[in-house]
Design a protein around this motif. Structure first.
Motif, PDB file in Angstrom:
ATOM      1  N   VAL A 170       0.846  -1.199   0.000  1.00  0.00           N
ATOM      2  CA  VAL A 170       0.000   0.000   0.000  1.00  0.00           C
ATOM      3  C   VAL A 170       0.876   1.241   0.000  1.00  0.00           C
ATOM      4  O   VAL A 170       2.066   1.182   0.323  1.00  0.00           O
ATOM      5  N   GLU A 171       0.288   2.369  -0.346  1.00  0.00           N
ATOM      6  CA  GLU A 171       0.996   3.634  -0.303  1.00  0.00           C
ATOM      7  C   GLU A 171       1.051   4.158   1.133  1.00  0.00           C
ATOM      8  O   GLU A 171       0.226   3.781   1.977  1.00  0.00           O
ATOM      9  N   ARG A 172       1.978   5.053   1.382  1.00  0.00           N
ATOM     10  CA  ARG A 172       2.076   5.646   2.717  1.00  0.00           C
ATOM     11  C   ARG A 172       0.858   6.505   3.049  1.00  0.00           C
ATOM     12  O   ARG A 172       0.596   6.781   4.224  1.00  0.00           O
ATOM     13  N   THR A 173       0.134   6.918   2.035  1.00  0.00           N
ATOM     14  CA  THR A 173      -1.061   7.730   2.256  1.00  0.00           C
ATOM     15  C   THR A 173      -2.315   6.877   2.435  1.00  0.00           C
ATOM     16  O   THR A 173      -3.419   7.416   2.529  1.00  0.00           O
ATOM     17  N   ALA A 174      -2.179   5.565   2.495  1.00  0.00           N
ATOM     18  CA  ALA A 174      -3.337   4.675   2.583  1.00  0.00           C
ATOM     19  C   ALA A 174      -4.148   4.949   3.842  1.00  0.00           C
ATOM     20  O   ALA A 174      -3.601   5.271   4.900  1.00  0.00           O
ATOM     21  N   GLN A 195      -6.822   3.735   6.927  1.00  0.00           N
ATOM     22  CA  GLN A 195      -6.830   2.548   7.775  1.00  0.00           C
ATOM     23  C   GLN A 195      -7.648   1.424   7.147  1.00  0.00           C
ATOM     24  O   GLN A 195      -7.296   0.255   7.273  1.00  0.00           O
ATOM     25  N   ASP A 196      -8.729   1.758   6.452  1.00  0.00           N
ATOM     26  CA  ASP A 196      -9.532   0.728   5.778  1.00  0.00           C
ATOM     27  C   ASP A 196      -8.740   0.061   4.664  1.00  0.00           C
ATOM     28  O   ASP A 196      -8.834  -1.164   4.460  1.00  0.00           O
ATOM     29  N   GLU A 197      -7.971   0.834   3.907  1.00  0.00           N
ATOM     30  CA  GLU A 197      -7.148   0.252   2.833  1.00  0.00           C
ATOM     31  C   GLU A 197      -6.086  -0.683   3.401  1.00  0.00           C
ATOM     32  O   GLU A 197      -5.785  -1.734   2.829  1.00  0.00           O
ATOM     33  N   ILE A 198      -5.514  -0.308   4.533  1.00  0.00           N
ATOM     34  CA  ILE A 198      -4.520  -1.160   5.182  1.00  0.00           C
ATOM     35  C   ILE A 198      -5.166  -2.461   5.643  1.00  0.00           C
ATOM     36  O   ILE A 198      -4.597  -3.553   5.477  1.00  0.00           O
ATOM     37  N   LYS A 199      -6.352  -2.365   6.205  1.00  0.00           N
ATOM     38  CA  LYS A 199      -7.059  -3.569   6.668  1.00  0.00           C
ATOM     39  C   LYS A 199      -7.382  -4.500   5.501  1.00  0.00           C
ATOM     40  O   LYS A 199      -7.199  -5.726   5.597  1.00  0.00           O
ATOM     41  N   ARG A 200      -7.844  -3.938   4.379  1.00  0.00           N
ATOM     42  CA  ARG A 200      -8.179  -4.772   3.215  1.00  0.00           C
ATOM     43  C   ARG A 200      -6.933  -5.457   2.664  1.00  0.00           C
ATOM     44  O   ARG A 200      -6.966  -6.653   2.297  1.00  0.00           O
ATOM     45  N   ALA A 201      -5.826  -4.726   2.582  1.00  0.00           N
ATOM     46  CA  ALA A 201      -4.582  -5.314   2.073  1.00  0.00           C
ATOM     47  C   ALA A 201      -4.117  -6.444   2.987  1.00  0.00           C
ATOM     48  O   ALA A 201      -3.658  -7.494   2.517  1.00  0.00           O
ATOM     49  N   TYR A 202      -4.228  -6.227   4.279  1.00  0.00           N
ATOM     50  CA  TYR A 202      -3.819  -7.263   5.243  1.00  0.00           C
ATOM     51  C   TYR A 202      -4.647  -8.532   5.064  1.00  0.00           C
ATOM     52  O   TYR A 202      -4.095  -9.642   5.005  1.00  0.00           O
ATOM     53  N   ARG A 203      -5.956  -8.406   4.988  1.00  0.00           N
ATOM     54  CA  ARG A 203      -6.818  -9.582   4.854  1.00  0.00           C
ATOM     55  C   ARG A 203      -6.522 -10.351   3.571  1.00  0.00           C
ATOM     56  O   ARG A 203      -6.512 -11.593   3.568  1.00  0.00           O
ATOM     57  N   LYS A 204      -6.252  -9.611   2.505  1.00  0.00           N
ATOM     58  CA  LYS A 204      -5.938 -10.253   1.228  1.00  0.00           C
ATOM     59  C   LYS A 204      -4.638 -11.056   1.323  1.00  0.00           C
ATOM     60  O   LYS A 204      -4.549 -12.212   0.863  1.00  0.00           O
ATOM     61  N   LEU A 205      -3.609 -10.473   1.933  1.00  0.00           N
ATOM     62  CA  LEU A 205      -2.312 -11.144   2.031  1.00  0.00           C
ATOM     63  C   LEU A 205      -2.333 -12.278   3.042  1.00  0.00           C
ATOM     64  O   LEU A 205      -1.624 -13.290   2.861  1.00  0.00           O
ATOM     65  N   VAL A 206      -3.123 -12.159   4.094  1.00  0.00           N
ATOM     66  CA  VAL A 206      -3.248 -13.256   5.062  1.00  0.00           C
ATOM     67  C   VAL A 206      -3.836 -14.489   4.384  1.00  0.00           C
ATOM     68  O   VAL A 206      -3.377 -15.614   4.611  1.00  0.00           O
ATOM     69  N   ARG A 207      -4.857 -14.269   3.557  1.00  0.00           N
ATOM     70  CA  ARG A 207      -5.438 -15.405   2.827  1.00  0.00           C
ATOM     71  C   ARG A 207      -4.426 -16.007   1.849  1.00  0.00           C
ATOM     72  O   ARG A 207      -4.346 -17.219   1.672  1.00  0.00           O
ATOM     73  N   LYS A 208      -3.614 -15.142   1.247  1.00  0.00           N
ATOM     74  CA  LYS A 208      -2.639 -15.621   0.251  1.00  0.00           C
ATOM     75  C   LYS A 208      -1.536 -16.454   0.878  1.00  0.00           C
ATOM     76  O   LYS A 208      -1.125 -17.485   0.324  1.00  0.00           O
TER      77      LYS A 208
END
Length: 316
Positions: free
Chosen positions: A12-16, A18-31
């Motif tokens: 994610v970008e540094r300007t992301a 908190q919701d964008e960070i949460k979505r990225a985390y969930r996606k990578l955890v599943r991966k």
């Protein structure tokens, strides 16, 4: 420890927000979850993603990470600069000691949580409860530690804005600095923490004191050390000299044949307190420059007439 780019880990970008960070985390955890990915690097990637999210999902940790990591690159040797946290206000129990060799541990243990709430959280239940205590670090001058006083400090507290981005809100607060406050002590400012709920009392603000580095003095607890320049003849002949100290000028007795590094103790002249510290003047012999023929002649005369070899004990 080496710096880790947590934004890069989560993609994610540094300007992301908190919701964008949460979505990225969930996606990578599943991966990378071990149940679905048996790849050689999946386990480490899963751990890295969890470590990055642990910091970036928390507004206070993220604000601290952003402040510390602005000028670092992935893999660089990382050492937090002194007093980086000056004026950084947060909720919870205070700073804790982290493993200096583990970057993840540094941020995982940066705040002693003690059940604190996240910034900007508001209880939806209507009940009366006191507000949380807040903590921050202030840096004072050595003179203020000796004399006390009162002055304004600017504090910065991380909060979430309406779009879910972490921002730092500044506030100015006047603080009464007690005479004799030492490094690491806390000053309590009643009622300046988080507001209470349902008419409850506000929390308190606890300010951890750090003493600003001074080119003339070194502080160890309540003891203070200073390098005291003396001339070669003062070191050889001894005598009374006048010297500045944080509490005013004093007269010191330099003993005959004093060597560089000798400590002269001034009892009770350190930082004041119930048990005041001491002041240690560490002698430093300064050689006058040769700026005239007369000065050169005096040095040459000493070389001829004084039978002294400072290297005699080295042997060989």
């Amino acid at each position: 420890m080496d710096y880790k780019d947590y934004y890069k880990v989560l993609g994610v970008e540094r300007t992301a927000s908190q919701d964008e960070i949460k979505r990225a985390y969930r996606k990578l955890v599943r991966k990378y979850h071990p149940d679905v990915n048996a790849g050689a690097d999946a386990e480490q990637s899963f751990k890295d993603v969890g470590e990055a999210y642990e910091v970036l999902q928390d507004p206070e940790k993220r604000a601290a990470y952003d402040q510390l990591g602005a000028n670092w690159k992935e893999g660089q040797a990382f050492r937090p600069p002194p007093d980086w946290d000056e004026g950084f206000e947060f909720s919870g129990g205070g700073y804790t000691e982290a493993d200096p060799n583990d970057f993840g541990s540094f941020f995982d243990e940066l705040f002693a949580r003690q059940g604190r709430a996240s910034p900007n959280m508001r209880s939806e239940r209507q009940f009366r409860a006191p507000g949380q205590d807040h903590h921050a670090k202030i840096v004072i001058d050595l003179k203020e530690a000796y004399q006390g006083g009162s002055r304004d400090f600017t504090l910065r507290a991380p909060e979430l804005d309406a779009s879910g981005h972490v921002v730092l809100q500044e506030r100015s607060i006047r603080v009464a600095i007690p005479k004799g406050v030492a490094e690491g002590q806390h000053i309590r400012v009643a009622g300046k923490g988080a507001p209470g709920f349902g008419g409850g009392k506000p929390g308190d603000l606890f300010l951890e004191v750090a003493i600003k580095e001074d080119p003339a003095y070194r502080v160890e607890g309540r003891d203070v050390y200073m390098d005291l320049p003396i001339t070669p003849w003062e070191a050889a002949l001894g005598g009374r000299i006048n010297a500045p100290t944080p509490s005013g000028r004093v007269e010191l007795t330099v003993p005959k044949h004093a060597q560089a590094g000798k400590k002269l103790r001034l009892k009770g002249r350190g930082i004041p307190g119930k048990r005041p510290g001491d002041l240690y003047a560490v002698l430093k012999i300064v050689i006058p420059p040769i700026e005239s023929e007369k000065a050169r002649a005096l040095y040459e005369q000493m070389a001829r007439e004084i039978d002294f070899d400072p290297r005699a004990r080295l042997g060989g």
